[in-house]
Design a protein around this motif. Structure first.
Motif, PDB file in Angstrom:
ATOM      1  N   PRO A 268       0.721  -1.103  -0.167  1.00 28.31           N
ATOM      2  CA  PRO A 268       0.104  -0.103  -0.037  1.00 28.31           C
ATOM      3  C   PRO A 268       0.919   1.417   0.002  1.00 28.31           C
ATOM      4  CG  PRO A 268      -0.323  -1.335   1.936  1.00 28.31           C
ATOM      5  CD  PRO A 268       0.775  -1.897   1.344  1.00 28.31           C
ATOM      6  N   SER A 269       0.609   2.261  -0.686  1.00 26.45           N
ATOM      7  CA  SER A 269       1.072   3.422  -0.919  1.00 26.45           C
ATOM      8  C   SER A 269       0.369   4.541  -1.470  1.00 26.45           C
ATOM      9  CB  SER A 269       2.246   3.187  -1.759  1.00 26.45           C
ATOM     10  OG  SER A 269       3.360   4.479  -1.576  1.00 26.45           O
ATOM     11  N   VAL A 270       0.818   5.945  -1.702  1.00 25.51           N
ATOM     12  CA  VAL A 270       0.067   6.810  -1.934  1.00 25.51           C
ATOM     13  C   VAL A 270       1.033   7.646  -3.000  1.00 25.51           C
ATOM     14  CG1 VAL A 270      -0.554   9.411  -1.223  1.00 25.51           C
ATOM     15  CG2 VAL A 270      -0.531   7.510   0.606  1.00 25.51           C
ATOM     16  N   CYS A 271       0.068   8.213  -4.123  1.00 21.95           N
ATOM     17  CA  CYS A 271       0.625   8.821  -5.078  1.00 21.95           C
ATOM     18  C   CYS A 271       1.801  10.082  -4.764  1.00 21.95           C
ATOM     19  CB  CYS A 271      -0.082   9.233  -6.245  1.00 21.95           C
ATOM     20  SG  CYS A 271       0.528  10.138  -7.550  1.00 21.95           S
ATOM     21  N   THR A 272       2.834  10.113  -5.423  1.00 22.62           N
ATOM     22  CA  THR A 272       3.970  11.280  -4.979  1.00 22.62           C
ATOM     23  C   THR A 272       3.976  12.400  -6.060  1.00 22.62           C
ATOM     24  OG1 THR A 272       5.415   9.918  -6.173  1.00 22.62           O
ATOM     25  CG2 THR A 272       5.428   9.421  -3.978  1.00 22.62           C
ATOM     26  N   TYR A 273       2.961  12.587  -6.577  1.00 27.00           N
ATOM     27  CA  TYR A 273       2.600  13.797  -7.365  1.00 27.00           C
ATOM     28  C   TYR A 273       1.788  14.773  -6.667  1.00 27.00           C
ATOM     29  CZ  TYR A 273       5.340  11.586 -11.063  1.00 27.00           C
ATOM     30  OH  TYR A 273       6.418  11.033 -11.798  1.00 27.00           O
ATOM     31  N   CYS A 274       0.518  14.955  -7.241  1.00 27.43           N
ATOM     32  CA  CYS A 274      -0.089  16.391  -6.540  1.00 27.43           C
ATOM     33  C   CYS A 274      -0.855  15.672  -5.372  1.00 27.43           C
ATOM     34  CB  CYS A 274      -1.346  16.460  -7.706  1.00 27.43           C
ATOM     35  SG  CYS A 274      -2.940  15.546  -7.399  1.00 27.43           S
ATOM     36  N   GLY A 275      -1.436  16.881  -4.786  1.00 31.62           N
ATOM     37  CA  GLY A 275      -1.936  16.837  -3.436  1.00 31.62           C
ATOM     38  C   GLY A 275      -3.164  15.998  -3.115  1.00 31.62           C
ATOM     39  N   VAL A 276      -3.921  15.555  -4.297  1.00 27.88           N
ATOM     40  CA  VAL A 276      -4.945  14.827  -4.144  1.00 27.88           C
ATOM     41  C   VAL A 276      -4.936  13.360  -3.029  1.00 27.88           C
ATOM     42  CG1 VAL A 276      -6.876  13.265  -5.072  1.00 27.88           C
ATOM     43  CG2 VAL A 276      -5.987  15.589  -6.361  1.00 27.88           C
ATOM     44  N   GLY A 365      12.984  23.205   2.495  1.00 28.01           N
ATOM     45  CA  GLY A 365      12.369  21.618   2.459  1.00 28.01           C
ATOM     46  C   GLY A 365      11.649  21.364   1.353  1.00 28.01           C
ATOM     47  N   SER A 366      10.889  20.210   1.350  1.00 30.24           N
ATOM     48  CA  SER A 366      10.101  19.647   0.305  1.00 30.24           C
ATOM     49  C   SER A 366       8.681  19.412   0.355  1.00 30.24           C
ATOM     50  CB  SER A 366      10.929  18.503  -0.225  1.00 30.24           C
ATOM     51  OG  SER A 366      10.434  17.746  -1.354  1.00 30.24           O
ATOM     52  N   GLY A 367       7.856  19.313  -0.648  1.00 25.58           N
ATOM     53  CA  GLY A 367       6.375  18.928  -0.534  1.00 25.58           C
ATOM     54  C   GLY A 367       6.583  17.332  -1.006  1.00 25.58           C
ATOM     55  N   LYS A 368       7.855  16.798  -1.085  1.00 23.89           N
ATOM     56  CA  LYS A 368       7.784  15.472  -1.513  1.00 23.89           C
ATOM     57  C   LYS A 368       8.326  14.467  -0.443  1.00 23.89           C
ATOM     58  CE  LYS A 368      10.365  16.475  -5.005  1.00 23.89           C
ATOM     59  NZ  LYS A 368      11.241  16.613  -6.410  1.00 23.89           N
ATOM     60  N   ASN A 619       2.496  16.325  -3.537  1.00 27.16           N
ATOM     61  CA  ASN A 619       1.753  15.634  -2.610  1.00 27.16           C
ATOM     62  C   ASN A 619       1.827  15.680  -1.245  1.00 27.16           C
ATOM     63  OD1 ASN A 619       4.478  14.656  -2.791  1.00 27.16           O
ATOM     64  ND2 ASN A 619       4.078  12.841  -1.811  1.00 27.16           N
ATOM     65  N   ASN A 620       2.936  16.362  -0.723  1.00 34.45           N
ATOM     66  CA  ASN A 620       3.026  16.689   0.731  1.00 34.45           C
ATOM     67  C   ASN A 620       3.381  18.075   1.019  1.00 34.45           C
ATOM     68  OD1 ASN A 620       2.372  15.521   3.301  1.00 34.45           O
ATOM     69  ND2 ASN A 620       4.740  15.440   3.644  1.00 34.45           N
ATOM     70  N   THR A 621       2.824  19.010   0.135  1.00 27.27           N
ATOM     71  CA  THR A 621       2.901  20.515   0.358  1.00 27.27           C
ATOM     72  C   THR A 621       2.273  20.700   1.730  1.00 27.27           C
ATOM     73  OG1 THR A 621       2.834  21.005  -1.743  1.00 27.27           O
ATOM     74  CG2 THR A 621       2.031  22.477  -0.304  1.00 27.27           C
ATOM     75  N   VAL A 622       0.941  20.256   2.211  1.00 29.88           N
ATOM     76  CA  VAL A 622       0.283  20.198   3.532  1.00 29.88           C
ATOM     77  C   VAL A 622       1.064  20.029   4.380  1.00 29.88           C
ATOM     78  CG1 VAL A 622      -1.743  19.799   4.849  1.00 29.88           C
ATOM     79  CG2 VAL A 622      -1.790  20.278   2.357  1.00 29.88           C
ATOM     80  N   GLY A 623       1.812  18.878   4.309  1.00 34.00           N
ATOM     81  CA  GLY A 623       2.537  17.991   5.399  1.00 34.00           C
ATOM     82  C   GLY A 623       3.553  18.816   5.729  1.00 34.00           C
ATOM     83  N   SER A 624       4.376  19.571   4.903  1.00 36.58           N
ATOM     84  CA  SER A 624       5.516  20.299   5.009  1.00 36.58           C
ATOM     85  C   SER A 624       5.013  21.568   5.879  1.00 36.58           C
ATOM     86  CB  SER A 624       6.090  20.808   3.748  1.00 36.58           C
ATOM     87  OG  SER A 624       5.355  21.345   2.804  1.00 36.58           O
ATOM     88  N   SER A 728      16.603   8.488  -0.400  1.00 35.25           N
ATOM     89  CA  SER A 728      15.852   7.314  -1.015  1.00 35.25           C
ATOM     90  C   SER A 728      14.372   8.041  -1.453  1.00 35.25           C
ATOM     91  CB  SER A 728      15.346   6.325   0.135  1.00 35.25           C
ATOM     92  OG  SER A 728      16.573   5.874   0.594  1.00 35.25           O
ATOM     93  N   SER A 729      13.725   7.370  -2.500  1.00 37.61           N
ATOM     94  CA  SER A 729      12.272   7.865  -2.851  1.00 37.61           C
ATOM     95  C   SER A 729      11.536   7.477  -2.090  1.00 37.61           C
ATOM     96  CB  SER A 729      12.343   7.362  -4.500  1.00 37.61           C
ATOM     97  OG  SER A 729      11.788   5.802  -4.332  1.00 37.61           O
ATOM     98  N   ALA A 730      10.191   7.822  -2.253  1.00 31.42           N
ATOM     99  CA  ALA A 730       9.155   7.623  -1.490  1.00 31.42           C
ATOM    100  C   ALA A 730       8.641   5.956  -1.618  1.00 31.42           C
ATOM    101  CB  ALA A 730       7.891   8.463  -1.818  1.00 31.42           C
ATOM    102  N   LYS A 731       9.204   5.291  -2.789  1.00 31.09           N
ATOM    103  CA  LYS A 731       9.017   3.998  -2.862  1.00 31.09           C
ATOM    104  C   LYS A 731       9.751   3.251  -1.915  1.00 31.09           C
ATOM    105  CE  LYS A 731       6.629   5.187  -6.584  1.00 31.09           C
ATOM    106  NZ  LYS A 731       5.748   6.354  -6.298  1.00 31.09           N
ATOM    107  N   GLU A 732      10.850   3.865  -1.380  1.00 30.00           N
ATOM    108  CA  GLU A 732      11.966   3.148  -0.781  1.00 30.00           C
ATOM    109  C   GLU A 732      11.942   3.210   0.995  1.00 30.00           C
ATOM    110  OE1 GLU A 732      15.211   4.598  -2.749  1.00 30.00           O
ATOM    111  OE2 GLU A 732      13.721   4.301  -4.769  1.00 30.00           O
TER     112      GLU A 732
END
Ligand code: SF4
Length: 992
Positions: A268-276, A365-368, A619-624, A728-732
């Motif tokens: 299970p994972s989450v897409c790493t592009y937009c904020g949806v 920082g980063s929204g990724k 994808n993680n702008t809100v989180g940042s 590492s990428s979000a897949k890792e």
């Protein structure tokens, strides 16, 4: 000022708009089955584990009864019924396994299969046939089972086996169709089609694109793109949903063909592009990511993905990935060990802090990256280095005005309803958002408002695809949004469409607002915006009444007035959704305040399917933002100026936090120019591309004593770096992301880290140990063994995340703030606002739209296309670059004719700040005198001035020069090389 934890204020609701019916009980094959009222017999039986063969039904499509396979007997009804159209009732008795039902199912199947290749279905060797066995007895290659792209993952095979069909009496002439591989995402194999029309219906009903249709009749019937052209010449958005729902091999995701081997694992994972924040499963094979599948019950996406989520995951395995640390020696970066690279960074940072103070160091920082990594980054900046110089590009340029504007209006900032509530609204305003391409899955829900008889108001200078469906399209001049929305406020106030009760009980500042709009002259607004005053009135009336203003009856829409079972059509709730088209304007914060005021004075907030819905870019702008990666905001949206908030963090961290605000990105560039900032530490961002006025930014970065870049790819910023650390990428890695609907979702490692790359949190912890002089403090404050430890600290010290248990976050995630310690709040402000009463503000004059002049006669509009942001990930996706790798500006046909520009020509675009070269599409999507520039072009930000000039990032005056004709034809896209063949086939993952 600190924000109360919502658990104690209890002003939010866990409810969304989707209705939950009462529970009923029916009997299926003698077994009592409980279901929700409104479900069909087929769905009730499937949920209870009773399989009824079916081919045309799909869980989110309207009942169709096209294949006639789901025949059942229902006590009290004559003959057989199609289970997909009979609604389950309390006490109903259903029999699925009778001789009569089976007999008819076999007969129906025989007709269905009369023109489908059947070797795969009835071959006597089927049980012993492995995926690579060469079958001697087959007569043609094209209909042998192992050549079917859906092999062993075929619903038709399952139905055949279930009803034990083995005999075929009817044979139609075969409808041999050429396979279509016109694009890298979805392939068509017409031979295998059984005309269930799932693909046609999902493209129409769910995606709202209608790229596919049923053509011809009888023996000639076929699924076709308009005028039987390839998909590349249709409106297809390559979301892949048609291939997902296809029960045979007629439509296939190109990365999922030949499904003979089960997947090694699915994560299970989450897409790493937009904020949806689309929820998905990552399928791996042989240690590689092979394909992904949407989560059928994903909270925001519900089985959908867009082309980026569905196919552009391959960036994670691109050969460009950074694999080892690199340290600059002279003009080049050379490979280094982690120890030497981290020692070098710690030593240089310490030297700079000693010589110039902590504010000589800045962080990006980063929204990724994950929430946990963002939290550790800002803690490193504030508590270890001692500076508030931290900013995040997507938050800075897409979300910070929302944070300020909504905080002032409501006391907190975030989407006030869940994503799926959008489709239940009676009226949705879309402003400053190219939703179809920037947040595609969210656009599906907005389009469904129109399908269900609601209204969509589009405020956009361009006639995008959404304009085709909009009830009202306010095609304003770029940069005049504030004046337009203020005029809508005036209409609502003047025509007394306010919610007086709501205002009196829950709003402050109304009288000042009403006085401020009195002087607005709609005729003047019409001249300024280019939008007829009557259209502004119409939009205001529809918004205030939730689309129910009787002066504007629902016209016969493209889709007619189809009402779906179990859904409402009489809601009077309205939502305003907006994105960076608002936030990136010079008036961004003022526009956000007017949006909040529209909601507050009409009472269109604090209830399901009603409110304000800001769209976060990454994808993680809100989180940042939540984690405080901003120079003037602490974690949990607490202003840095709040002494209680600082004191609470200082107590938790056992260390002082500087009270002075840090520098934002644009101020950081200026400080570097002045020599005040000597070191820049960049995590997962590419500021050399994303900050406006690129030449100036690059020159500033070259002046730095130390530039550290922690990333997964060698970005333009990394090319200038002193030290590059491979991440590492979000897949890792494990961690959490927070989507635009405030949903905190877990991601899990599906791959081993590429090369020697490490998760960003790990790198920062390792660096803190080397940098911090107080080893005991560091041992107590940075001894994180993993994301779970960091999440525990977040749950203790970040108010909006208080009490969030990392290990308890399920696949659906949790929306902050928590109610009762565990349940997420779906709808905000049901009984109050964080600040007590909602606040409306007097409107102010617009700072003025950008105007053309003799030197720069065009107005450039900057926005997203199919690639993503600076392209670090998306430009390394093979499919995306094959289809859209060539950036294109858009110019209106009349301008093109006047300037002698043809489709595909190379043009130069110049502004007062810079220049770029780009090919052009001639399109009436843009208005005459305007030019659309995709932000993904490497030089797009060269055209823009620094934000410090007070200008926005959305529009600028430009000049165009034609340079050359179209490029030579590129290689045929339909040619699929062996390298393109799939790595593996997949079984449908489950959420269990
Ligand atoms: Fe990913 Fe956004 Fe597309 Fe969903 S809509 S798949 S989150 S890019």
């Amino acid at each position: 000022m600190s924000i109360e934890t919502p658990a104690s204020t209890n002003i939010h609701s866990p409810k969304g708009a989707r209705p939950v019916g009462r529970t009923i009980t029916l009997t299926v094959d003698g077994v009592p089955v409980q279901t929700i009222q409104g479900k069909t017999v087929l769905h009730a039986a499937i949920e209870a584990g009773v399989y009824i063969p079916h081919l045309c039904d799909y869980h989110d499509l309207t009942p169709f009864a096209g294949c006639r396979m789901c025949l059942v007997e229902v006590e009290g009804m004559r003959g057989l019924e199609t289970a997909c159209t009979v609604v389950a009732r309390d006490g109903m008795v259903v029999r699925t396994n009778t001789a009569l039902a089976r007999q008819h199912q076999r007969g129906v199947l025989e007709v269905l299969l009369s023109d489908h290749p059947d070797r795969c279905l009835n071959c006597p060797r089927m049980e012993r046939c492995g995926p690579f066995v060469v079958c001697q007895r087959d007569d043609t290659v094209t209909d042998r089972c192992v050549t079917c792209p859906r092999n062993k993952n075929c619903e038709l095979q399952r139905v055949v086996d279930f009803v034990q069909w083995r005999e075929q009496r009817f044979f139609n002439p075969r409808r041999i169709g050429e396979p279509e591989r016109s694009n890298p995402f979805v392939e068509r194999y017409p031979d295998y089609c059984i005309y269930c029309a799932r693909c046609v219906r999902v493209c129409d009903e769910v995606i709202g694109v209608s790229a596919l249709g049923l053509a011809h009749r009888g023996m000639d019937a076929t699924i076709a793109v308009d005028f039987e052209k390839p998909l590349t010449e249709s409106g297809c958005i390559y979301c892949g949903r048609c291939a997902v729902v296809c029960p045979t091999g007629a439509l296939m995701k190109a990365d999922s063909k030949y499904g003979a081997t089960p997947t090694e694992s699915t994560t299970p994972s989450v897409c790493t592009y937009c904020g949806v924040g689309c929820s998905m499963f990552l399928n791996t094979q042989g240690g590689r990511l092979a394909n992904v599948m949407a989560d059928r019950e994903g909270a925001s996406n519900h089985d959908n993905l867009c082309v980026r989520g569905q196919f552009a995951y391959d960036y994670a395995q691109h050969r460009d990935r950074l694999k080892v640390p690199r340290v600059r020696q002279g003009a080049t970066l050379v490979d280094a060990t982690w120890e030497s690279a981290l020692d070098r960074v710690a030593r240089d940072l310490r030297r700079i802090r000693q010589a110039h103070g902590p504010d000589a160091i800045a962080f990006v920082g980063s929204g990724k990256i994950t929430n946990e990594e963002s939290y550790v980054l800002q803690k490193f900046a504030r508590a270890v280095v001692g500076t508030n110089n931290i900013d995040e590009p997507t938050a800075r340029y897409c979300y910070e005005p929302t944070l300020r504007g909504l905080h002032e209006s409501f006391g907190s900032a975030g989407a006030t309803i869940p994503t799926r509530d959008l489709e239940s609204a009676g009226c949705v305003i879309v402003i400053g958002s190219h939703t179809v391409e920037a947040h595609p899955v969210l656009s599906f829900w907005v389009k469904r408002v129109v399908r269900r008889g609601g209204r969509m108001i589009l405020i956009d200078p361009r006639a995008t695809e959404m304009a085709r469906l909009a009830s009202v399209h306010l095609r304003l001049h770029p940069g005049t949004d504030l004046s337009l929305l203020s005029a809508m406020l005036k209409v609502i106030v003047d025509e007394k469409m306010i919610d007086r009760t709501f205002i009196e009980s829950r709003v402050e500042g109304y009288d000042d607002l009403a006085a401020s709009v009195a002087s607005i002259d709609l005729a003047a607004v019409e001249r300024e915006t280019g939008v007829p005053a009557e259209e502004i009135r119409k939009a205001a009336r529809l918004y205030a009444t939730g689309g129910m203003d009787k002066r504007y009856p629902v016209p016969g829409s493209l889709w007619g007035e189809i009402v779906w079972p179990g859904q409402r059509t009489d809601t009077s709730n309205s939502v305003i959704t907006y994105a960076s088209g608002v936030a990136q304007q010079a008036d961004g914060e003022a526009i956000v305040r007017v949006i909040a005021s529209l909601a507050l004075i009409t009472g269109q907030i604090g209830k399901p399917a009603s409110g304000v819905f800001p769209l976060a870019g990454q994808n993680n702008t809100v989180g940042s933002v939540d984690m405080g990666c901003l120079p003037n905001w602490l974690p949990g949206h607490q202003p840095l100026s709040s002494e209680p908030a600082r004191a609470a963090l200082e107590e938790a961290w056992h260390r002082g936090i500087p009270a002075a605000p840090g520098r934002d990105l644009d101020a950081t560039v200026e400080a570097i120019e002045r020599g005040e900032i000597k070191a820049l530490y960049v995590v997962g961002a590419n500021p050399a591309r994303s900050i406006p006025d690129t030449e100036r930014v690059l020159a500033a970065f070259r002046k730095l004593d130390l530039l550290v870049v922690q990333d997964i790819f060698p970005t333009e910023t990394a090319e200038l770096a002193t030290v590059v650390l491979p991440a590492s990428s979000a897949k890792e890695k494990d961690g959490t992301f927070t989507s635009t609907e405030r949903r905190v979702q877990r991601v899990h490692a599906a791959l081993r880290p590429i090369g020697e790359s490490r998760p960003d949190w790990r790198i920062l912890v390792d660096l803190a140990v080397r940098f911090e002089e107080d080893a005991d403090w560091c041992q107590r404050q940075f001894a994180f063994a993993g994301p779970a430890d960091i999440a525990d600290e977040i749950a203790r010290v970040v108010p909006t995340y208080r009490g969030l248990a990392y290990d308890a976050i399920g696949i659906d995630g949790v929306q902050w703030p928590l109610i009762d310690g565990a349940t997420g709040a779906a709808t905000l402000y049901e009984s109050g606002f964080e600040r007590g009463r909602g606040r409306v503000f007097p409107v102010r004059a617009s700072s003025g739209a950008v105007l053309p002049d003799a030197s720069y006669p065009f107005i450039g509009i900057f926005g997203r296309a199919q690639l993503w942001n600076t392209g670090a990930m998306s430009a390394r996706s093979r499919g995306l670059t094959r289809m859209w790798g060539e950036h294109r500006a858009q110019v209106h046909p009349s301008d093109a004719t006047r300037l002698g520009i043809g489709d595909g020509d190379l043009i130069a675009i110049a502004s007062a700040h810079g220049r770029l070269e780009i090919r052009v599409s001639v399109s009436d999507i843009v208005a005459a005198g305007q030019l659309f520039v995709p932000i993904h072009h490497p030089d797009a930000n060269r055209l823009l001035a620094s934000r410090r000039t007070g200008r926005g990032m959305k529009s600028v005056a430009l000049a165009i020069t034609r340079l050359a004709g179209p490029a030579p034809a590129s290689p045929q896209r339909s040619e699929i090389s062996l390298m393109d063949l799939p790595l593996l086939p997949v079984a449908r993952p489950t959420r269990g």
